[in-house]
Design a protein around this motif. Structure first.
Motif, PDB file in Angstrom:
ATOM      1  N   ASP A  63       1.751  -2.665  -7.264  1.00 35.50           N
ATOM      2  CA  ASP A  63       3.060  -3.181  -7.675  1.00 35.50           C
ATOM      3  C   ASP A  63       3.517  -2.568  -8.995  1.00 35.50           C
ATOM      4  O   ASP A  63       2.732  -2.299  -9.896  1.00 35.50           O
TER       5      ASP A  63
ATOM      6  N   GLU B 195       3.865   2.361  -7.200  1.00 32.73           N
ATOM      7  CA  GLU B 195       5.328   2.358  -7.277  1.00 32.73           C
ATOM      8  C   GLU B 195       5.761   2.145  -8.723  1.00 32.73           C
ATOM      9  O   GLU B 195       5.003   1.678  -9.554  1.00 32.73           O
TER      10      GLU B 195
ATOM     11  N   ASP C 281       2.817  -4.307   0.483  1.00 32.85           N
ATOM     12  CA  ASP C 281       3.670  -4.133  -0.698  1.00 32.85           C
ATOM     13  C   ASP C 281       3.351  -5.211  -1.737  1.00 32.85           C
ATOM     14  O   ASP C 281       2.874  -6.286  -1.377  1.00 32.85           O
ATOM     15  N   ASP C 282       3.658  -4.921  -2.977  1.00 28.90           N
ATOM     16  CA  ASP C 282       3.543  -5.917  -4.050  1.00 28.90           C
ATOM     17  C   ASP C 282       2.147  -6.506  -4.131  1.00 28.90           C
ATOM     18  O   ASP C 282       1.970  -7.675  -4.507  1.00 28.90           O
TER      19      ASP C 282
HETATM   20 CA    CA Z   1       7.035  -3.161  -4.083  1.00 23.16          CA
END
Ligand code: CA
Ligand code: C2E
Ligand code: CA
Ligand code: CA
Length: 278
Positions: free
Chosen positions: A202, A236, A179-180
């Motif tokens: 991200d 996302e 993630d990110d």
């Molecule tokens: Ca995220």
């Protein structure tokens, strides 16, 4: 209580005292929230081009008896500082797996996947992998419908240990998302060594995709990197059709974001799935 005009030092002490009180209250309230089932899982649809709902990312909400529905920004950081995140995280994982178990027996929902955010503190527990395997056994789900989202910041410390945990769980069929990606200390060398399934672009890079050349270059690089490493790439924070088109053009076919749906309570998510696939 000293009135205004009192010396600055005692005022400062009072502020600190208030802060300490507030922290105590919050810790107490979080514990109560766990005991009284005030936490709710929300589900943000995750889709694959041209619009099939694969499942959802699980995002935690707190239905506070006085303050109403609270997002993670109101309590996750504090829960991490105090270590309460370990129990909260386990609650989320257990309830996500229970939901997956229900779906596995429902026509039309049998292959829905859930992606669950894992905090660094959880991963650092000695028996993290055992606890996850325990939940899998308890709920009797097919592990391949569960995805765990890690952030790169949690890899920096104790990298080898994290890799071992991931390998154990991956061997059981659980998949991992990073993630990110690109917002922290990305090391491409590390990336290569991780048993990852998915790379998430991200939201900060998606937000200015159309106006910021640098963000566009970074998004393009992350997508290319993911493809090169054989990973699925999920964007996302997709909020517009223009962003979606740009991402598709760059070769990113998995996405989530307000353009499709906000995180939804269970019944609304199920209605969304029925509508989109119907
Ligand atoms: Ca995220
Ligand atoms: P995250 O994992 O990066 O989750 C994505 C966040 O972006 C979510 O915020 C989601 O509601 C929001 N989002 C999704 N699409 C869009 C969009 O199109 N536009 C905008 N502006 N925002 C969008 P949320 O639900 O407030 O969660 C914030 C963070 O809290 C998450 O960031 C995650 O780091 C953490 N979090 C949430 N649930 C959990 C949990 O169960 N466990 C742990 N450890 N952390 C959690
Ligand atoms: Ca996430
Ligand atoms: Ca984030």
């Amino acid at each position: 209580v000293k009135q205004a005009g009192g010396d600055a030092l005692s005022f400062f002490d009072m502020e600190l005292q208030h802060q300490a009180d507030r922290r105590l209250i919050l810790a107490h309230e979080l514990r109560r929230a766990l005991n009284e089932n005030q936490f709710e899982l929300f589900y943000q649809p995750q889709l694959v081009h041209p619009g099939l709902v694969l499942g959802a990312e699980v995002l935690l909400r707190w239905r506070h008896p006085e303050h109403g529905l609270l997002g993670p920004d109101a309590f996750i950081k504090f829960a991490e500082e105090t270590g309460l995140i370990v129990e909260i995280g386990e609650y989320v994982l257990l309830h996500a797996c229970k939901q997956l178990a229900i779906w596995q027996h429902s026509p039309g929902a049998a292959r829905l996947e859930l992606s669950v955010n894992i905090s660094a503190k959880q991963l650092k527990q000695r028996n993290f992998s055992e606890r996850v395997l325990d939940i899998l056994q308890q709920t009797n789900i097919d592990p391949s419908v569960l995805k765990l989202e890690l952030t790169e910041s949690m890899l920096v410390e104790d990298f080898d240990n994290v890799v071992t945990i991931m390998q154990v769980l991956q061997a059981k069929g659980i998949r991992f998302a990073l993630d990110d990606f690109g917002t922290g200390y990305s090391s491409l060398v590390y990336l290569k060594r991780l048993p990852l399934y998915q790379l998430k672009v991200d939201r900060s890079f998606v937000a200015d995709l159309l106006t910021d050349e640098n963000d566009q270059a970074i998004a393009r690089m992350i997508i290319l990197l993911g493809q090169t490493l054989g990973l699925e790439v999920m964007a996302e924070g997709v909020e517009s059709v223009e962003q979606l088109k740009t991402l598709l053009h760059m070769g990113c076919y998995h996405y989530q974001g307000y353009y499709f749906s906000k995180p939804l309570p269970l019944n609304e998510f199920e209605a969304y799935v029925a509508k989109v696939s119907g």
